[in-house]
Design an enzyme around this catalytic site. Structure first.
Site, PDB file in Angstrom:
ATOM      1  N   ALA A  50     -18.885 -35.369 -30.317  1.00 20.02           N
ATOM      2  CA  ALA A  50     -18.047 -35.913 -31.398  1.00 20.02           C
ATOM      3  C   ALA A  50     -17.130 -34.826 -31.924  1.00 20.02           C
ATOM      4  O   ALA A  50     -17.458 -33.635 -31.875  1.00 20.02           O
ATOM      5  CB  ALA A  50     -18.913 -36.462 -32.516  1.00 20.02           C
ATOM      6  N   ALA A  98     -15.135 -34.156 -35.494  1.00 17.31           N
ATOM      7  CA  ALA A  98     -15.004 -34.631 -36.876  1.00 17.31           C
ATOM      8  C   ALA A  98     -13.920 -33.852 -37.597  1.00 17.31           C
ATOM      9  O   ALA A  98     -13.160 -33.092 -36.990  1.00 17.31           O
ATOM     10  CB  ALA A  98     -16.345 -34.506 -37.582  1.00 17.31           C
ATOM     11  N   SER A  99     -13.869 -34.010 -38.894  1.00 22.40           N
ATOM     12  CA  SER A  99     -12.788 -33.420 -39.684  1.00 22.40           C
ATOM     13  C   SER A  99     -12.860 -31.903 -39.739  1.00 22.40           C
ATOM     14  O   SER A  99     -11.836 -31.225 -39.762  1.00 22.40           O
ATOM     15  CB  SER A  99     -12.828 -33.978 -41.105  1.00 22.40           C
ATOM     16  N   ALA A 132     -15.458 -29.947 -37.793  1.00 20.73           N
ATOM     17  CA  ALA A 132     -16.050 -29.284 -36.634  1.00 20.73           C
ATOM     18  C   ALA A 132     -16.139 -30.225 -35.440  1.00 20.73           C
ATOM     19  O   ALA A 132     -15.913 -31.434 -35.558  1.00 20.73           O
ATOM     20  CB  ALA A 132     -17.433 -28.759 -37.001  1.00 20.73           C
ATOM     21  N   GLN A 133     -16.506 -29.616 -34.320  1.00 16.16           N
ATOM     22  CA  GLN A 133     -16.702 -30.339 -33.068  1.00 16.16           C
ATOM     23  C   GLN A 133     -18.119 -30.063 -32.581  1.00 16.16           C
ATOM     24  O   GLN A 133     -18.605 -28.949 -32.703  1.00 16.16           O
ATOM     25  CB  GLN A 133     -15.666 -29.868 -32.044  1.00 16.16           C
ATOM     26  N   VAL A 134     -18.792 -31.090 -32.025  1.00 14.27           N
ATOM     27  CA  VAL A 134     -20.188 -30.952 -31.630  1.00 14.27           C
ATOM     28  C   VAL A 134     -20.332 -31.121 -30.121  1.00 14.27           C
ATOM     29  O   VAL A 134     -19.843 -32.109 -29.543  1.00 14.27           O
ATOM     30  CB  VAL A 134     -21.066 -31.994 -32.356  1.00 14.27           C
ATOM     31  N   LYS A 177     -22.572 -27.057 -33.198  1.00 12.81           N
ATOM     32  CA  LYS A 177     -21.502 -27.502 -34.102  1.00 12.81           C
ATOM     33  C   LYS A 177     -20.564 -26.320 -34.337  1.00 12.81           C
ATOM     34  O   LYS A 177     -20.985 -25.283 -34.858  1.00 12.81           O
ATOM     35  CB  LYS A 177     -22.104 -27.998 -35.427  1.00 12.81           C
ATOM     36  N   ASP A 209     -22.920 -36.959 -48.633  1.00 15.05           N
ATOM     37  CA  ASP A 209     -21.962 -37.556 -47.701  1.00 15.05           C
ATOM     38  C   ASP A 209     -22.643 -38.518 -46.724  1.00 15.05           C
ATOM     39  O   ASP A 209     -22.583 -38.332 -45.505  1.00 15.05           O
ATOM     40  CB  ASP A 209     -21.268 -36.429 -46.921  1.00 15.05           C
TER      41      ASP A 209
END
Length: 956
Positions: free
Chosen positions: A127, A129-130, A132-134, A148, A289
């Site tokens: 994935a 995201a805003s 980071a990247q996993v 992450k 969150d």
């Protein structure tokens, strides 16, 4: 990011905001001129068009706007379907960042290359995201992990986006005041930067996992309020890289897989909700969150929720955690007093006293969630409620329609509550997205209760902290505190004891907690409901008016109060009422049976009393006027003085004794956070059923309904409208030190004692008697065009909390202190005498005032011989046949009295209603230690008065 990029980004954001705003305004006007069938289609196209605009810009800008889009995508309960369908794409993934950038960050942060760290590193991200990247990877030791990795340059972008979001929120709040999101964005600006440090997230993950007792193995056992969720183990972290245990799960938006694995979505969302209730109410440390992208569902039965991403967490203080729990339970039970108290405790201040509306708004947060297909109805319902509240607000503020939309009734909003509300809204959106209905008041309640009850139960009876930390005034106070510790919280929930001897304070002790669901400690200034103790205060006012020549004890009430002359009451005199011989002992019994809340209406109650019919001849029989006493005296007081009851109370007692803010008959708005809450001693309640009939109790208390009455009293008298009502026989609220000071003055015939002990904090008399709300001045435009609400500086002592809309024309209104002339908020009265010989102030000038109180000497012909009551007070004998003490007790155990021969007074206030065993033990101890005769009512075998007959430790 250079300044050109910053301004380009800013321009795109503001341009889109303006375009969407103007589009909706134009459609809003157009919709008025077309048919209903076409109107719905018009709005659907408008939502679709603008939702796509928002999505396109978010994907282009990324950064903080992705988080905003993720949040909006969960609000299926309030947003149009078009926004939900399009924005939920953001929950999956954004376009991936280049692998070279990811590897570069890993090597820089961890000091080793990807090949040195991992035996396998999957290049395609799980994935993006805003922030980071996993990626999925395998460590050299064979452990499956996820890595992450923070995006390069994201910190500058996030900080810039926060500035832009703040500017847009300010503009929206100005253009459409009903949509003021400033408190939320302010708190977000404070908390969001913490997400950029993955060391911080790693520690948060460990903490939440520890708090929730998360284990990878499901053992099938569960303790009270346990939750069954999974959290990945932290392997390694740095500021920009986080390595976690890999957990194979299903995404919440993968409905096909959820169905295939047989996941119970109702149970799933309930467990997630329980996990958050545990974090908030039990731990005081929660993930802020909870959008769908931050959850997985384990593929193995029992399909436990997997909680992810703890970058944005919130830590609550113990007091804030308790205040939030109290607010939740107040909404669950419709308890306005508890709600306003919770607001005060958390620092939420209102500009208006509108408790019904405050309850409506607070309850909205905990309402049962609705499936997405009910979103439109939900939006309409919330809009209708908002319009209804605006109308009430307009009536209250006297503002016009435009001004009232720009008026913010909230004066101060606590930042901690913002993230809490965001979480509740996200959870509601989650349930709507998964199409389940969650009853939050049921699911979350056990956790809120455990927070408050747990705080109370952890105070052992032998714990010295259970007694409020205040100086000891005497040896007898030391022994009293030891007695309280021995009695412990089995018999005592919360209480105060104060005593005066020879004009000096010798005891001022507070112990226990404010209520069953309120673990805050009782303090010297806590206000306790004291029931019939109030009669002794009301009687004092009548005697004060007699002393000032405003009325006479042998005067007929009809002469003072003409409307009272009906139905054969023309012969009833003032002394008949004070001696409980007027024959009107059951005058309000039918009201209490048929409509108890009618007693909250002062004027209606006075009219009812004026029309009542006596059951016995005046002076022929003494029967306890348990409720009617208050309105009979109150009507006499108002008609004789020409003033409102509470004005006379302040003039006669409150101001001369300097006990402002600690004695009320009908509380004003603003003191709710100092109120003790009543509860029943269930063991003692069972003993009430065996109490035999008493000849001096009225028939309404002789019909086997005492247990029923006692059971209902806490619920009735904890209610805000009852606490605010003027009931001069039963709903006094005071501290023990204010009550003891009152009786200390009566013990000397009216001489005002020296100032109360300066060791007692806060000082007695230091409170504003009638708390003020900030000014309701109309908003005005500043130079920049924004509306500014002009408010007075914050009132002293922070007492600005608002509350309930239950009104009474005689309660503390806007003009209550319009004629004030000093900093105390009242005019100096001319009725306090000053003796020339010793310069001692006095309340009464009659040298035989004690005989008047007790119906002795020259006043003995005005009372029934050898009866329990004098003129308004319960009179007590000790060893001799002479009356030497007087005062009044209340059902449940509170008491105040004085001994005239020994210049002694004592007051005990309690919130755990019992059969009076604890107050009696206290009085026996204190009187024995001081050599003061114990009044027969409080001795081991003496005869009890009417209220104490309901407070028996054993039958007399």
């Amino acid at each position: 990011m250079g300044w050109r990029d910053i301004y380009k980004r800013r321009l795109k954001v503001f341009t889109l905001a303006l375009v969407i705003y103007l589009d909706y305004k134009a459609v809003q006007k157009k919709a008025k001129w077309i048919s209903r069938s076409k109107r719905d289609a018009l709005w659907e196209r408008t939502h679709e068009r603008n939702a796509r605009r928002v999505l396109n810009l978010i994907v282009k800008l990324e950064g903080l706007w992705v988080k905003l889009g993720q949040y909006l995508s969960t609000r299926a309960d309030v947003l149009p379907e078009a926004y939900i369908c399009l924005l939920k794409q953001l929950q999956d993934s954004l376009p991936p960042r280049p692998l070279q950038e990811v590897c570069r960050t890993i090597e820089k942060e961890l000091g080793k290359s990807v090949n040195d760290l991992f035996s396998n590193f999957v290049e395609t991200p799980l994935a993006t995201a805003s922030i980071a990247q996993v990626h999925r990877a395998t460590l050299k030791d064979g452990h499956e992990v996820v890595v992450k990795v923070q995006h390069e340059g994201i910190k500058e972008i996030i900080l810039e986006d926060l500035k832009n979001a703040k500017s847009i929120t300010d503009w929206i709040a100005w253009a459409e005041p009903q949509y003021n999101f400033n408190p939320m964005i302010d708190e977000w600006c404070k908390e969001a930067p913490k997400e950029l440090d993955f060391n911080h997230e790693a520690e948060n993950t460990r903490t939440v996992s520890r708090n929730l007792h998360c284990t990878s193995e499901h053992d099938g056992t569960c303790h009270a309020n346990c939750v069954d969720v999974l959290i990945p183990e932290v392997i390694q972290s740095s500021e920009k890289v986080l390595i976690l245990q890999y957990m194979n799960g299903i995404r919440l938006n993968d409905n096909e897989s959820l169905e295939a694995y047989g996941v119970d979505k109702q149970k799933l969302v309930e467990e997630i909700t329980r996990a958050y209730a545990h974090q908030i109410y039990v731990d005081g440390f929660f993930n802020g969150d909870p959008h769908p992208g931050n959850f997985l569902v384990s593929k193995e039965a029992p399909h436990r929720p997997i909680l992810l991403d703890f970058g944005l967490t919130k830590s609550l203080s113990s007091s804030m955690k308790q205040a939030l729990a109290k607010m939740f339970l107040a909404c669950a039970e419709g308890d306005h007093v508890a709600l306003l108290s919770a607001f005060a405790e958390m620092g939420l201040k209102l500009r208006l006293d509108m408790p019904e509306q405050a309850m409506d708004i607070a309850t909205v947060f905990f309402r049962t969630s609705t499936p997405a297909n009910e979103a439109l109805e939900n939006i309409k319902s919330l809009a209708n409620q908002r319009e209804k509240n605006l109308k009430i607000l307009q009536e209250k503020t006297k503002l016009n329609k435009k001004e009232v939309r720009h008026f913010n009734p909230v004066d101060a909003f606590p930042g901690d509550a913002v993230i809490f509300m965001r979480v509740i809204n996200l959870l509601r959106g989650l349930s709507s997205t998964l199409d389940v209905r969650i009853i939050y008041l049921d699911v979350m309640r056990p956790f809120a209760e455990s927070t408050l009850l747990g705080s109370i139960r952890t105070r052992p009876a032998k714990n010295t902290q259970w007694i409020y930390d205040s100086p000891v005034h005497s040896d007898v106070e030391t022994k009293l505190r030891q007695l309280l510790l021995e009695l412990g919280n089995d018999k005592i929930l919360g209480m105060q004891v104060c005593a005066y001897k020879d004009g000096k304070v010798i005891i001022d002790t507070a112990a226990g907690v404010l209520g069953r669901y309120d673990p805050r400690p009782v303090q010297p200034n806590t206000l306790f409901p004291v029931f019939s103790v109030t009669k002794g205060i009301t009687a004092g006012i009548v005697h004060w008016l007699v002393d000032k020549g405003k009325l006479k004890l042998e005067e007929t009430i009809a002469k003072i109060w003409p409307d009272f002359a009906t139905n054969k009451k023309d012969l009833i005199k003032v002394h008949h009422v004070l001696n409980h011989t007027s024959g009107l002992h059951n005058a309000m019994a039918d009201v209490m049976r048929n409509n108890p809340l009618l007693v909250c209406d002062w004027e209606e109650s006075l009219q009812h009393i004026a029309k009542s019919i006596p059951e016995t001849e005046p002076g022929s029989q003494q029967l306890y006027h348990y409720l009617s006493f208050g309105w009979l005296c109150g009507g006499v007081i108002e008609h004789a003085s020409g003033k409102k009851f509470q004005d006379v109370l302040e003039e006669a007692i409150i101001h001369p004794l300097n006990i402002e803010g600690e004695l009320y008959i009908g509380i004003p708005p603003g003191v709710e956070s100092r109120l003790a809450t009543l509860t029943l001693d269930r063991e003692d309640l069972e003993k009430l059923s065996v109490i035999s009939a008493q000849p001096d109790l009225p028939a309404s208390l002789q019909q086997g309904n005492i247990v029923e009455i006692a059971s209902g009293l806490p619920v009735l008298f904890n209610a805000l409208n009852m606490r605010r009502a003027i009931i001069p026989a039963a709903n006094g609220h005071c501290s023990a030190r204010a009550l003891a000071r009152y009786y200390a003055a009566l013990a000397t015939g009216g001489s005002i004692p020296p100032p109360h002990s300066h060791h007692s904090k806060p000082l007695l008399g230091s409170h504003i008697h009638i708390p003020k709300f900030p000014s309701l001045k109309k908003p005005r435009k500043n130079k920049g065009g924004k509306d500014k609400e002009m408010a007075d500086p914050e009132p002293q002592n922070g007492t600005v909390i608002a509350a309930n809309g239950i009104s009474n024309p005689l309660h503390y209104g806007n003009d209550y202190s319009a004629s004030t002339s000093n900093d105390k908020g009242y005019s100096l009265i001319d009725s306090v005498d000053v003796e020339a010989d010793n310069n001692v102030r006095r309340i009464f000038s009659n040298p035989k005032i004690h005989d008047a109180f007790m119906g002795a000497g020259d006043y003995s012909h005005l009372v029934v011989a050898d009866s329990k009551f004098g003129l308004g007070f319960r009179r007590y004998k000790s060893d001799s046949s002479k009356f030497t003490s007087f005062g009044h007790s209340g059902i449940g155990g509170s008491i105040g009295f004085c001994n005239t021969e020994h210049d002694f007074s004592i007051a005990v206030t309690v919130n755990k209603m019992s059969l009076g065993g604890v107050p009696r033990s206290i009085i026996q101890l204190v009187c024995s230690e001081l050599g003061v005769p114990i009044p027969e009512e409080f001795s081991m075998f003496g005869e009890r008065g009417p209220d104490m007959q309901l407070n028996l430790g054993q039958q007399s």
